[in-house]
Motif scaffolding. Structure first.
Motif, short mmCIF file in Angstrom:
data_model
loop_
_atom_site.label_atom_id
_atom_site.label_comp_id
_atom_site.label_asym_id
_atom_site.label_seq_id
_atom_site.Cartn_x
_atom_site.Cartn_y
_atom_site.Cartn_z
N ILE A 68 -61.53 -9.76 56.32
CA ILE A 68 -61.04 -10.28 57.60
C ILE A 68 -61.19 -9.26 58.72
O ILE A 68 -60.75 -9.50 59.84
N TYR A 69 -61.84 -8.11 58.46
CA TYR A 69 -62.00 -7.08 59.47
C TYR A 69 -63.47 -6.80 59.72
O TYR A 69 -64.32 -6.99 58.85
N ARG A 70 -63.78 -6.33 60.94
CA ARG A 70 -65.12 -5.92 61.30
C ARG A 70 -65.00 -4.55 61.98
O ARG A 70 -64.56 -4.45 63.12
N ALA A 71 -65.36 -3.50 61.29
CA ALA A 71 -65.18 -2.15 61.81
C ALA A 71 -66.25 -1.81 62.84
O ALA A 71 -67.41 -2.22 62.73
N THR A 72 -65.87 -1.05 63.88
CA THR A 72 -66.80 -0.56 64.89
C THR A 72 -66.60 0.95 65.04
O THR A 72 -65.81 1.56 64.33
N TYR A 73 -67.31 1.54 66.00
CA TYR A 73 -67.20 2.98 66.21
C TYR A 73 -65.80 3.38 66.69
O TYR A 73 -65.29 4.43 66.32
N LEU A 92 -70.61 -31.34 57.59
CA LEU A 92 -70.10 -30.01 57.89
C LEU A 92 -71.28 -29.06 58.12
O LEU A 92 -72.09 -28.83 57.23
N LEU A 93 -71.38 -28.53 59.34
CA LEU A 93 -72.48 -27.64 59.70
C LEU A 93 -72.17 -26.18 59.38
O LEU A 93 -73.04 -25.43 58.94
N GLY A 94 -70.95 -25.77 59.64
CA GLY A 94 -70.60 -24.37 59.45
C GLY A 94 -69.17 -24.10 59.84
O GLY A 94 -68.36 -25.02 60.01
N MET A 95 -68.87 -22.81 60.02
CA MET A 95 -67.51 -22.37 60.30
C MET A 95 -67.50 -21.44 61.51
O MET A 95 -68.48 -20.74 61.79
N LYS A 96 -66.37 -21.46 62.22
CA LYS A 96 -66.18 -20.53 63.35
C LYS A 96 -64.92 -19.71 63.10
O LYS A 96 -63.85 -20.24 62.86
N ARG A 97 -65.08 -18.38 63.15
CA ARG A 97 -63.97 -17.46 62.96
C ARG A 97 -63.63 -16.78 64.28
O ARG A 97 -64.52 -16.30 64.99
N THR A 98 -62.36 -16.73 64.64
CA THR A 98 -61.91 -16.09 65.88
C THR A 98 -61.29 -14.74 65.56
O THR A 98 -60.46 -14.62 64.66
N MET A 99 -61.69 -13.72 66.33
CA MET A 99 -61.19 -12.36 66.11
C MET A 99 -60.82 -11.71 67.43
O MET A 99 -61.35 -12.06 68.49
#
Length: 247
Positions: A68-73, A92-99
């Protein structure tokens, strides 16, 4: 395509862009570039070909999708809610995740006004499309750093000591479980605390893991992994230790 007039729907992003990228990795468009997965959000205005906008699109490879995380610099993106399903009719085409983006490292972390929508295909996860956008009155309010709110230590960083902040760790090794405050939230600091309690262990042979919010066992390899581990829990981190030399 005039990227300044690029306002696709969720359905259009998946059908006309994501599926084409999945089918041909060399596919490119002036409206959606490819981005280093560790870019910070304020890097996108300069990175993007879309000019002065309030949102930027890019393709990213699947290796940025785990957990559930996306690390950056300079921080990390954190999922804010359950993934939304994207349909065309009943298909169903796909999914959208909000962060939302958090800047900094433990113990000083600031929640910002940068957000991301991450689109993935239902049938193939090789590529995703990410839309980064800023909810601010003026772009100038973010210049190299985020200034959305005052950084506050979370409850899991507070100890009984008035002048000391640390992270409460519950650590399990074989049949033994110990609990301690980690004032130095790094791998070296964690290994030092382990040696104090299990002094015959070879720290080079130890493997550290924790169970994330999706109930998956995640391996802790570096300081960044450890910091994300602590963000998964409100009160304390639960870490399991194994010895790779034991058979």
């Amino acid at each position: 395509m005039d990227s300044l007039k690029f306002h696709p729907s969720d359905e259009e992003l998946i059908i006309h862009h994501l599926w084409r990228k999945i089918g041909n990795s060399s596919f490119s468009t002036s409206a959606i570039g490819e981005a280093d997965r560790k870019l910070d959000p304020w890097d996108f205005p300069a990175f993007s070909l879309q000019g002065e906008r309030r949102e930027w699109f890019f393709f990213s490879h699947k290796d940025w999708m785990n957990g559930i995380y996306r690390a950056t610099y300079s921080g990390y993106w954190k999922t804010t809610e359950k993934d939304a399903e994207i349909f065309k009719g009943k298909a169903l085409l796909g999914m959208k995740r909000t962060m939302v983006f958090y800047q900094g490292r433990i113990p000083k972390i600031t929640k910002t006004n940068w957000f991301m929508h991450e689109y993935r295909s239902e049938s193939n996860h090789e590529w995703v499309i990410c839309k980064v956008f800023l909810i601010e009155n003026k772009m100038e309010e973010i210049s190299g750093i985020c200034s959305s709110e005052e950084s506050k230590p979370s409850s899991m960083m507070q100890t009984n000591s008035k002048d000391t902040t640390g992270l409460l760790v519950k650590l399990k090794y074989k049949e033994d479980t110990v609990k301690f405050v980690l004032n130095n939230p790094t791998m070296d600091g964690l290994k030092t605390q382990v040696l104090k309690r299990f002094n015959k262990l070879d720290t080079h042979a130890l493997k550290f893991k924790y169970r994330d919010l999706e109930r998956e066992m995640i391996t802790i390899i570096c300081d960044e992994d450890l910091q994300l581990c602590f963000q998964s829990f409100k009160s304390f981190a639960r870490i399991e230790v194994t010895n790779s030399q034991c058979h």
